[in-house]
Design a protein around this motif. Structure first.
Motif, PDB file in Angstrom:
ATOM      1  N   ILE A  94       0.861  -1.190   0.000  1.00 36.10           N
ATOM      2  CA  ILE A  94       0.000   0.000   0.000  1.00 36.10           C
ATOM      3  C   ILE A  94       0.892   1.233   0.000  1.00 36.10           C
ATOM      4  O   ILE A  94       1.751   1.377   0.875  1.00 36.10           O
ATOM      5  CB  ILE A  94      -0.884   0.070   1.262  1.00 36.10           C
ATOM      6  N   HIS A 143      -1.043  -1.171  -4.288  1.00 39.33           N
ATOM      7  CA  HIS A 143      -2.310  -0.447  -4.327  1.00 39.33           C
ATOM      8  C   HIS A 143      -2.037   0.990  -3.889  1.00 39.33           C
ATOM      9  O   HIS A 143      -1.540   1.218  -2.784  1.00 39.33           O
ATOM     10  CB  HIS A 143      -3.326  -1.108  -3.396  1.00 39.33           C
ATOM     11  N   ILE A 191      -3.096   4.723  -2.692  1.00 39.66           N
ATOM     12  CA  ILE A 191      -4.165   5.476  -2.021  1.00 39.66           C
ATOM     13  C   ILE A 191      -3.978   6.944  -2.367  1.00 39.66           C
ATOM     14  O   ILE A 191      -3.020   7.574  -1.907  1.00 39.66           O
ATOM     15  CB  ILE A 191      -4.111   5.317  -0.490  1.00 39.66           C
ATOM     16  N   THR A 201      -9.318   1.935   2.349  1.00 41.12           N
ATOM     17  CA  THR A 201      -8.514   1.063   1.499  1.00 41.12           C
ATOM     18  C   THR A 201      -8.257  -0.283   2.171  1.00 41.12           C
ATOM     19  O   THR A 201      -8.334  -1.333   1.528  1.00 41.12           O
ATOM     20  CB  THR A 201      -7.178   1.745   1.142  1.00 41.12           C
ATOM     21  N   ASP A 234     -11.234  -2.362   1.800  1.00 40.81           N
ATOM     22  CA  ASP A 234     -11.329  -2.872   0.422  1.00 40.81           C
ATOM     23  C   ASP A 234     -10.392  -4.065   0.211  1.00 40.81           C
ATOM     24  O   ASP A 234     -10.766  -5.063  -0.410  1.00 40.81           O
ATOM     25  CB  ASP A 234     -10.980  -1.776  -0.594  1.00 40.81           C
TER      26      ASP A 234
END
Length: 197
Positions: free
Chosen positions: A31, A63, A65, A79, A82
Protein backbone atom coordinates in the motif's frame (compact mmCIF):
# COMPACT_ATOMS: atom_id res chain seq x y z
CA UNK A 1 -1.73 -14.68 7.84
CA UNK A 2 -2.40 -12.49 4.81
CA UNK A 3 -0.78 -9.09 5.23
CA UNK A 4 -0.90 -5.72 3.47
CA UNK A 5 2.29 -3.70 3.95
CA UNK A 6 2.45 0.08 4.05
CA UNK A 7 5.18 0.63 1.46
CA UNK A 8 7.21 3.71 0.53
CA UNK A 9 9.87 1.95 -1.54
CA UNK A 10 12.53 2.98 0.99
CA UNK A 11 14.82 1.05 3.30
CA UNK A 12 12.43 0.67 6.25
CA UNK A 13 9.50 -0.76 4.30
CA UNK A 14 11.81 -3.04 2.30
CA UNK A 15 13.48 -4.38 5.45
CA UNK A 16 10.02 -4.79 7.00
CA UNK A 17 8.95 -6.88 3.98
CA UNK A 18 12.07 -9.03 4.34
CA UNK A 19 11.37 -9.61 8.05
CA UNK A 20 7.71 -10.48 7.36
CA UNK A 21 8.69 -13.02 4.72
CA UNK A 22 11.30 -14.55 7.02
CA UNK A 23 8.68 -14.88 9.75
CA UNK A 24 6.32 -16.74 7.42
CA UNK A 25 3.75 -14.02 6.76
CA UNK A 26 2.09 -13.93 3.34
CA UNK A 27 2.32 -10.35 2.09
CA UNK A 28 -0.39 -10.10 -0.58
CA UNK A 29 -0.44 -6.34 -1.21
CA UNK A 30 1.75 -3.27 -0.89
CA UNK A 31 0.00 0.00 0.00
CA UNK A 32 1.49 3.32 -1.06
CA UNK A 33 -0.08 6.68 -0.20
CA UNK A 34 0.17 9.44 -2.80
CA UNK A 35 -0.91 13.08 -2.77
CA UNK A 36 -3.89 13.67 -5.08
CA UNK A 37 -2.54 16.97 -6.38
CA UNK A 38 1.12 16.11 -6.92
CA UNK A 39 0.68 12.43 -7.85
CA UNK A 40 3.79 11.52 -5.86
CA UNK A 41 4.34 9.48 -2.70
CA UNK A 42 3.50 11.13 0.60
CA UNK A 43 6.76 10.78 2.54
CA UNK A 44 9.39 10.51 -0.16
CA UNK A 45 8.00 12.61 -3.03
CA UNK A 46 8.58 9.62 -5.32
CA UNK A 47 7.11 9.24 -8.79
CA UNK A 48 4.60 6.40 -9.09
CA UNK A 49 6.50 4.71 -11.91
CA UNK A 50 9.42 3.85 -9.63
CA UNK A 51 7.10 2.30 -7.03
CA UNK A 52 5.31 0.30 -9.75
CA UNK A 53 8.65 -1.04 -11.01
CA UNK A 54 9.72 -1.98 -7.48
CA UNK A 55 6.44 -3.83 -6.87
CA UNK A 56 6.77 -5.64 -10.20
CA UNK A 57 10.30 -6.79 -9.36
CA UNK A 58 9.25 -7.81 -5.84
CA UNK A 59 6.30 -9.76 -7.25
CA UNK A 60 3.59 -8.28 -5.02
CA UNK A 61 0.82 -5.99 -6.35
CA UNK A 62 0.85 -2.37 -5.18
CA UNK A 63 -2.31 -0.45 -4.33
CA UNK A 64 -2.10 3.36 -4.42
CA UNK A 65 -4.16 5.48 -2.02
CA UNK A 66 -4.80 8.91 -3.49
CA UNK A 67 -5.30 11.22 -0.54
CA UNK A 68 -4.84 14.65 0.97
CA UNK A 69 -3.95 15.81 4.46
CA UNK A 70 -7.55 16.16 5.61
CA UNK A 71 -8.71 12.72 4.47
CA UNK A 72 -5.54 10.71 5.04
CA UNK A 73 -6.71 8.47 7.88
CA UNK A 74 -10.18 7.94 6.45
CA UNK A 75 -8.74 7.04 3.02
CA UNK A 76 -6.30 4.58 4.58
CA UNK A 77 -9.02 2.83 6.59
CA UNK A 78 -11.31 2.60 3.57
CA UNK A 79 -8.51 1.06 1.50
CA UNK A 80 -7.74 -1.52 4.18
CA UNK A 81 -11.41 -2.53 4.22
CA UNK A 82 -11.33 -2.87 0.42
CA UNK A 83 -8.19 -5.03 0.59
CA UNK A 84 -9.81 -7.14 3.28
CA UNK A 85 -12.57 -7.95 0.81
CA UNK A 86 -10.28 -8.33 -2.22
CA UNK A 87 -7.36 -10.27 -0.72
CA UNK A 88 -8.85 -11.47 2.58
CA UNK A 89 -6.10 -9.71 4.54
CA UNK A 90 -6.25 -10.05 8.28
CA UNK A 91 -3.26 -7.81 9.10
CA UNK A 92 -1.56 -4.59 8.10
CA UNK A 93 2.18 -4.07 8.61
CA UNK A 94 4.12 -0.83 9.06
CA UNK A 95 7.85 -0.10 8.91
CA UNK A 96 7.84 2.21 11.93
CA UNK A 97 10.69 1.70 14.36
CA UNK A 98 10.29 3.52 17.67
CA UNK A 99 8.06 6.62 17.38
CA UNK A 100 5.07 5.93 19.61
CA UNK A 101 2.83 8.44 17.82
CA UNK A 102 3.30 6.62 14.52
CA UNK A 103 2.52 3.29 16.13
CA UNK A 104 -0.60 4.63 17.84
CA UNK A 105 -1.91 5.96 14.52
CA UNK A 106 -1.30 2.61 12.79
CA UNK A 107 -2.99 0.69 15.59
CA UNK A 108 -6.03 2.98 15.44
CA UNK A 109 -6.29 2.59 11.66
CA UNK A 110 -5.99 -1.19 11.95
CA UNK A 111 -8.68 -1.30 14.63
CA UNK A 112 -11.09 0.75 12.49
CA UNK A 113 -10.51 -1.63 9.56
CA UNK A 114 -10.78 -4.68 11.84
CA UNK A 115 -7.33 -6.05 11.01
CA UNK A 116 -4.31 -6.72 13.22
CA UNK A 117 -1.34 -4.29 13.20
CA UNK A 118 2.18 -5.70 12.77
CA UNK A 119 5.45 -3.82 13.40
CA UNK A 120 8.29 -6.11 12.27
CA UNK A 121 11.04 -3.51 12.86
CA UNK A 122 9.84 -2.14 16.21
CA UNK A 123 12.75 -1.71 18.62
CA UNK A 124 14.25 0.62 21.20
CA UNK A 125 15.70 3.88 19.95
CA UNK A 126 19.28 3.03 20.95
CA UNK A 127 19.18 -0.12 18.80
CA UNK A 128 18.33 1.47 15.45
CA UNK A 129 21.94 1.45 14.23
CA UNK A 130 21.77 -2.36 14.41
CA UNK A 131 18.84 -2.28 11.96
CA UNK A 132 20.83 -0.15 9.52
CA UNK A 133 23.78 -2.54 9.80
CA UNK A 134 21.42 -5.48 9.19
CA UNK A 135 20.02 -3.75 6.10
CA UNK A 136 23.49 -3.30 4.60
CA UNK A 137 24.66 -6.80 5.66
CA UNK A 138 21.67 -8.33 3.85
CA UNK A 139 23.04 -6.71 0.66
CA UNK A 140 20.14 -4.35 0.13
CA UNK A 141 21.10 -1.58 -2.30
CA UNK A 142 19.60 1.82 -1.52
CA UNK A 143 20.25 5.41 -2.50
CA UNK A 144 19.38 8.62 -0.64
CA UNK A 145 16.76 10.58 -2.60
CA UNK A 146 15.84 13.31 -0.12
CA UNK A 147 17.32 14.93 2.99
CA UNK A 148 16.15 17.41 5.59
CA UNK A 149 18.91 19.96 4.97
CA UNK A 150 18.54 21.36 8.50
CA UNK A 151 19.84 18.00 9.76
CA UNK A 152 22.00 16.51 7.00
CA UNK A 153 24.09 17.95 4.14
CA UNK A 154 22.24 18.49 0.86
CA UNK A 155 25.05 16.71 -1.00
CA UNK A 156 24.08 13.44 0.70
CA UNK A 157 21.32 13.11 -1.90
CA UNK A 158 22.50 10.38 -4.25
CA UNK A 159 24.65 8.59 -1.68
CA UNK A 160 24.52 4.82 -1.43
CA UNK A 161 23.53 3.37 1.93
CA UNK A 162 26.65 1.31 2.65
CA UNK A 163 29.38 0.89 5.26
CA UNK A 164 30.72 4.36 4.52
CA UNK A 165 27.23 5.83 5.00
CA UNK A 166 26.87 4.01 8.33
CA UNK A 167 30.20 5.41 9.52
CA UNK A 168 29.27 8.97 8.53
CA UNK A 169 25.73 9.02 9.90
CA UNK A 170 26.92 7.50 13.18
CA UNK A 171 28.81 10.72 13.77
CA UNK A 172 25.75 12.92 13.27
CA UNK A 173 23.23 13.92 15.93
CA UNK A 174 20.32 12.31 14.03
CA UNK A 175 18.50 8.99 13.95
CA UNK A 176 20.72 6.67 11.86
CA UNK A 177 17.59 5.35 10.11
CA UNK A 178 16.05 8.78 9.54
CA UNK A 179 12.97 7.89 11.62
CA UNK A 180 12.12 11.59 12.02
CA UNK A 181 12.49 12.35 8.31
CA UNK A 182 16.19 13.21 8.36
CA UNK A 183 16.58 11.40 5.03
CA UNK A 184 14.65 9.15 2.65
CA UNK A 185 15.83 6.41 0.32
CA UNK A 186 14.83 4.27 -2.62
CA UNK A 187 15.82 0.60 -2.69
CA UNK A 188 16.85 -0.87 -6.03
CA UNK A 189 18.18 -4.32 -5.11
CA UNK A 190 18.24 -6.86 -2.31
CA UNK A 191 16.84 -10.18 -1.10
CA UNK A 192 13.16 -9.25 -1.54
CA UNK A 193 13.53 -8.70 -5.29
CA UNK A 194 12.67 -11.66 -7.50
CA UNK A 195 13.57 -9.99 -10.81
CA UNK A 196 16.76 -8.18 -11.77
CA UNK A 197 16.76 -4.63 -13.09
Amino acid sequence: MKVALSFSGGKDSCLALYRLEQQGYHVVSLITTIWKEKQETVAHGEKLERIKKQAERIGIPVHFIETDFAGYTEDFVRTLKDLKTKYEIDSVAFGDIYLEGHREWGEQVAEKADVAPIYPLWTEKHKVLDLLREFVALKFQARVIKVDNTKLPENWVGRLVDESFIADISGKDVCPLGESGEYHTTVFDGPIFRKQV
